[in-house]
Scaffold this active site. Sequence first.
Site: not given
Length: 247
Positions: A65, A69, A97, A196
């Site tokens: 992840r 990001h 975040n 996910h």
Amino acid sequence: MASSSKFAWIAIAMFFALFSLKHCQAYYLTPNYYDYACPQALSTIRTVIRDAIAKERRMAASLIRLHFHDCFVQGCDGSVLLKDTPWFTGEQTALPNNNSIRGMEIIDAAKRAVEAVCPGVVSCADILSLAARDSSEYVDGPTWTVKLGRRDSTTASRDLAEADLPIAFENLDVLIGKFAKKGLDAKEMVVLSGAHTIGQAQCVTFRNRIYNETNIDPGFAIHRRRGCPSDNAGNGNLAPLDPVTPN
């Protein structure tokens, strides 16, 4: 279920490789970038990543992840790793975040380990890209070739992180629009979302769905409510994103 999960992981692996390249086109990247300058780089990084996941299985999802990001804001340049200072505001306190992204200390540890064997050679952006691949590999997900040679960013953008990163509360049209801004269509968005299948979510990110939405399996909603109260208590309580393959 196992077969479907395997194919989903393969699709994600292929897409992460392409996604990373799509947002690093300014540089000439090659898998062999460190072969002469730092031949121990990849094995050194892999050891740190594997040790971290062995201590905490959830870290695999967190590092994947973190890579996403990073790439979604300014490209795969390590900008997400830059911490706030009195004269600089980075991306870590942006809404998607803040108190959410994890694993920066693992990238720092990998950087220290690499610096010990070849100082000033390997970028943090490359370490983060390798960490995502090594994380997937360690938890029996797919592997892929990581092309290397990224340069570390000296800038970051909290505003871009706020505007561009997907947020759990957004509806489908908004999410499709955010991915479209990066040149990614709805199918590619779904493929990336398949990452996910591992990881956990905080109660605050899904409370509204399990209490207020009707388009959800009732049994699943009831099960999730046990660890996620309807009031603001337990905001940080964790639940697996996929109860079948949380790790």
